[in-house]
Design a protein around this motif. Structure first.
Motif, PDB file in Angstrom:
ATOM      1  N   SER A   1      -3.964   5.099   3.670  1.00 59.33           N
ATOM      2  CA  SER A   1      -3.448   4.537   2.420  1.00 59.33           C
ATOM      3  C   SER A   1      -4.377   4.809   1.250  1.00 59.33           C
ATOM      4  O   SER A   1      -5.591   4.999   1.420  1.00 59.33           O
ATOM      5  N   LEU A   2      -3.794   4.817   0.082  1.00 60.33           N
ATOM      6  CA  LEU A   2      -4.558   4.972  -1.152  1.00 60.33           C
ATOM      7  C   LEU A   2      -5.474   3.769  -1.373  1.00 60.33           C
ATOM      8  O   LEU A   2      -6.637   3.911  -1.733  1.00 60.33           O
ATOM      9  N   GLU A   3      -4.947   2.591  -1.093  1.00 65.86           N
ATOM     10  CA  GLU A   3      -5.643   1.364  -1.475  1.00 65.86           C
ATOM     11  C   GLU A   3      -6.706   0.926  -0.479  1.00 65.86           C
ATOM     12  O   GLU A   3      -7.720   0.345  -0.866  1.00 65.86           O
ATOM     13  N   LYS A   4      -6.471   1.179   0.813  1.00 64.81           N
ATOM     14  CA  LYS A   4      -7.385   0.641   1.826  1.00 64.81           C
ATOM     15  C   LYS A   4      -7.932   1.701   2.771  1.00 64.81           C
ATOM     16  O   LYS A   4      -8.596   1.380   3.756  1.00 64.81           O
ATOM     17  N   GLY A   5      -7.638   2.959   2.511  1.00 66.31           N
ATOM     18  CA  GLY A   5      -8.064   3.997   3.442  1.00 66.31           C
ATOM     19  C   GLY A   5      -7.259   3.903   4.718  1.00 66.31           C
ATOM     20  O   GLY A   5      -6.092   3.499   4.701  1.00 66.31           O
TER      21      GLY A   5
ATOM     22  N   VAL B   1       0.842  -1.200   0.000  1.00 65.87           N
ATOM     23  CA  VAL B   1       0.000   0.000   0.000  1.00 65.87           C
ATOM     24  C   VAL B   1       0.876   1.249   0.000  1.00 65.87           C
ATOM     25  O   VAL B   1       1.968   1.254   0.555  1.00 65.87           O
ATOM     26  N   ASN B   2       0.388   2.284  -0.656  1.00 68.75           N
ATOM     27  CA  ASN B   2       1.000   3.614  -0.572  1.00 68.75           C
ATOM     28  C   ASN B   2       0.291   4.342   0.549  1.00 68.75           C
ATOM     29  O   ASN B   2      -0.933   4.514   0.490  1.00 68.75           O
ATOM     30  N   ALA B   3       1.051   4.773   1.563  1.00 66.20           N
ATOM     31  CA  ALA B   3       0.369   5.340   2.728  1.00 66.20           C
ATOM     32  C   ALA B   3       1.225   6.369   3.443  1.00 66.20           C
ATOM     33  O   ALA B   3       2.458   6.355   3.352  1.00 66.20           O
ATOM     34  N   ILE B   4       0.548   7.253   4.164  1.00 58.15           N
ATOM     35  CA  ILE B   4       1.227   8.234   5.006  1.00 58.15           C
ATOM     36  C   ILE B   4       0.953   7.871   6.476  1.00 58.15           C
ATOM     37  O   ILE B   4      -0.152   7.428   6.818  1.00 58.15           O
TER      38      ILE B   4
ATOM     39  N   THR C   1       9.503   1.505   1.594  1.00 63.34           N
ATOM     40  CA  THR C   1      10.395   2.348   0.790  1.00 63.34           C
ATOM     41  C   THR C   1       9.852   3.768   0.857  1.00 63.34           C
ATOM     42  O   THR C   1       8.657   3.978   0.659  1.00 63.34           O
ATOM     43  N   TYR C   2      10.749   4.710   1.119  1.00 59.05           N
ATOM     44  CA  TYR C   2      10.340   6.105   1.185  1.00 59.05           C
ATOM     45  C   TYR C   2       9.796   6.596  -0.146  1.00 59.05           C
ATOM     46  O   TYR C   2      10.409   6.375  -1.182  1.00 59.05           O
ATOM     47  N   ILE C   3       8.678   7.303  -0.126  1.00 59.04           N
ATOM     48  CA  ILE C   3       8.291   8.125  -1.278  1.00 59.04           C
ATOM     49  C   ILE C   3       8.709   9.559  -0.943  1.00 59.04           C
ATOM     50  O   ILE C   3       9.306  10.250  -1.738  1.00 59.04           O
ATOM     51  N   ASP C   4       8.416   9.969   0.320  1.00 53.54           N
ATOM     52  CA  ASP C   4       8.883  11.275   0.805  1.00 53.54           C
ATOM     53  C   ASP C   4       8.863  11.282   2.327  1.00 53.54           C
ATOM     54  O   ASP C   4       7.930  10.777   2.939  1.00 53.54           O
ATOM     55  N   SER C   5       9.903  11.857   2.934  1.00 54.77           N
ATOM     56  CA  SER C   5       9.930  11.930   4.397  1.00 54.77           C
ATOM     57  C   SER C   5       9.283  13.220   4.894  1.00 54.77           C
ATOM     58  O   SER C   5       8.981  13.362   6.061  1.00 54.77           O
ATOM     59  N   PHE C   6       9.068  14.191   3.980  1.00 55.07           N
ATOM     60  CA  PHE C   6       8.574  15.518   4.350  1.00 55.07           C
ATOM     61  C   PHE C   6       9.383  16.087   5.520  1.00 55.07           C
ATOM     62  O   PHE C   6       8.847  16.525   6.533  1.00 55.07           O
ATOM     63  N   PHE C   7      10.652  16.064   5.347  1.00 59.28           N
ATOM     64  CA  PHE C   7      11.569  16.424   6.429  1.00 59.28           C
ATOM     65  C   PHE C   7      11.414  17.870   6.902  1.00 59.28           C
ATOM     66  O   PHE C   7      11.552  18.170   8.087  1.00 59.28           O
ATOM     67  N   ASN C   8      11.109  18.785   5.958  1.00 57.36           N
ATOM     68  CA  ASN C   8      10.995  20.214   6.322  1.00 57.36           C
ATOM     69  C   ASN C   8       9.936  20.483   7.388  1.00 57.36           C
ATOM     70  O   ASN C   8       9.985  21.505   8.059  1.00 57.36           O
ATOM     71  N   LEU C   9       8.962  19.567   7.503  1.00 57.24           N
ATOM     72  CA  LEU C   9       7.894  19.773   8.481  1.00 57.24           C
ATOM     73  C   LEU C   9       8.458  19.832   9.901  1.00 57.24           C
ATOM     74  O   LEU C   9       7.846  20.404  10.798  1.00 57.24           O
TER      75      LEU C   9
ATOM     76  N   LEU D   1       5.786   9.218   4.113  1.00 55.86           N
ATOM     77  CA  LEU D   1       4.972   8.705   3.007  1.00 55.86           C
ATOM     78  C   LEU D   1       5.774   7.593   2.353  1.00 55.86           C
ATOM     79  O   LEU D   1       6.875   7.835   1.850  1.00 55.86           O
ATOM     80  N   CYS D   2       5.251   6.379   2.422  1.00 54.10           N
ATOM     81  CA  CYS D   2       6.029   5.218   1.962  1.00 54.10           C
ATOM     82  C   CYS D   2       5.159   4.262   1.168  1.00 54.10           C
ATOM     83  O   CYS D   2       3.937   4.273   1.255  1.00 54.10           O
ATOM     84  N   GLU D   3       5.874   3.410   0.442  1.00 54.18           N
ATOM     85  CA  GLU D   3       5.235   2.219  -0.081  1.00 54.18           C
ATOM     86  C   GLU D   3       5.497   1.144   0.968  1.00 54.18           C
ATOM     87  O   GLU D   3       6.648   0.789   1.216  1.00 54.18           O
ATOM     88  N   PHE D   4       4.443   0.699   1.606  1.00 55.38           N
ATOM     89  CA  PHE D   4       4.584  -0.284   2.682  1.00 55.38           C
ATOM     90  C   PHE D   4       4.281  -1.690   2.186  1.00 55.38           C
ATOM     91  O   PHE D   4       3.334  -1.886   1.426  1.00 55.38           O
TER      92      PHE D   4
END
Ligand SMILES: [Zn+2]
Length: 244
Positions: free
Chosen positions: A26-30, A5-8, A73-81, A55-58
């Motif tokens: 997640s995109l796929e399962k909410g 799943v792609n999820a935050i 796998t990281y898609i984005d860590s949004f580190f600046n936050l 935000l990763c592909e889990f």
């Protein structure tokens, strides 16, 4: 069976000595919860995937309806936050609201892209409050509490004097048509709402909201959301205290 799943990561809480329980959107399962093992040990390979905002592909192993993260796998860590309180609070409000107002296993691709897009803007650009307002406005619509029109519900014209709003009916009124249920809001709040009304996050990122308008709008939208859903988003108060 393993699933991807792609999820935050919305939330991460400690569990046992070295594990955590994650709430993922997640995109796929909410929204789903998943355990992640050993991430509190130093040098743990999947530690990054147990941090809020990641935000990763889990890769999840599913067993008797429970999920365990076995790869990411990281898609984005949004580190600046983590580098600015305004960015941190704004994105925390998004994740907290999302967590409070979504049920598990109800995927919504539009909501997923709204959230990821909003967090991306906040992370990479200096448009925190605009985007937070844009998220809240669009989320309110997705939840089914959208405000249909800014015209006065009595005479159907746009309002340019005193403005009254009925949260119960989600309707605006001018001073001649006002009903008892409607409370007065400032013209500035109303005009700020006009600037973002029915606009996408991308459009709102380019809007010309002044700081004061952004704050008024944030107070209005969170008031309305809380009235409709009875949730209390704690981080809103922290953000307003911080920026006022
Ligand atoms: Zn009217």
């Amino acid at each position: 069976m393993d699933i991807i799943v792609n999820a935050i990561v919305l939330k991460s809480v400690d569990y046992k000595d070295n594990d955590k329980i994650l709430t993922l959107y997640s995109l796929e399962k909410g929204k789903i919860t998943a355990g992640i093992k050993g991430v509190k040990k130093s040098g743990a390979k999947l530690k990054f995937a147990s941090e809020p905002f990641a935000l990763c592909e889990f890769v999840l192993a599913e067993k008797a309806g429970r999920y365990t993260v076995i790869g990411a796998t990281y898609i984005d860590s949004f580190f600046n936050l983590r580098l600015s309180l305004e960015k941190y609070y704004s994105s925390s409000i998004i994740l907290e609201t999302l967590n409070l107002l979504t049920a598990e296993n109800e995927p919504d691709p539009d909501l997923f892209s709204l959230v990821v897009n909003a967090v991306k803007y906040i992370n990479y650009q200096g448009v925190e409050l605009k985007i937070l307002n844009g998220f809240l406005f669009n989320f309110i619509t997705i939840l089914g509490y959208g405000i249909q029109t800014l015209n006065c519900n009595g005479c159907d014209s746009l309002i340019d004097g005193r403005v009254f709003f009925s949260g119960r009916f989600a309707e605006f009124y001018c001073s001649s048509c006002r009903i008892d249920d409607a409370m007065e809001i400032t013209l500035e709040t109303y005009l700020a709402l006009r600037k973002i009304f029915n606009k996408t996050i991308d459009e709102i990122s380019k809007s010309t909201l002044k700081r004061q308008e952004e704050i008024k709008l944030l107070k209005f939208l969170t008031y309305y959301l809380q009235l409709k859903t009875e949730i209390n988003v704690k981080s809103v108060k922290s953000l307003i205290d911080f920026i006022s």
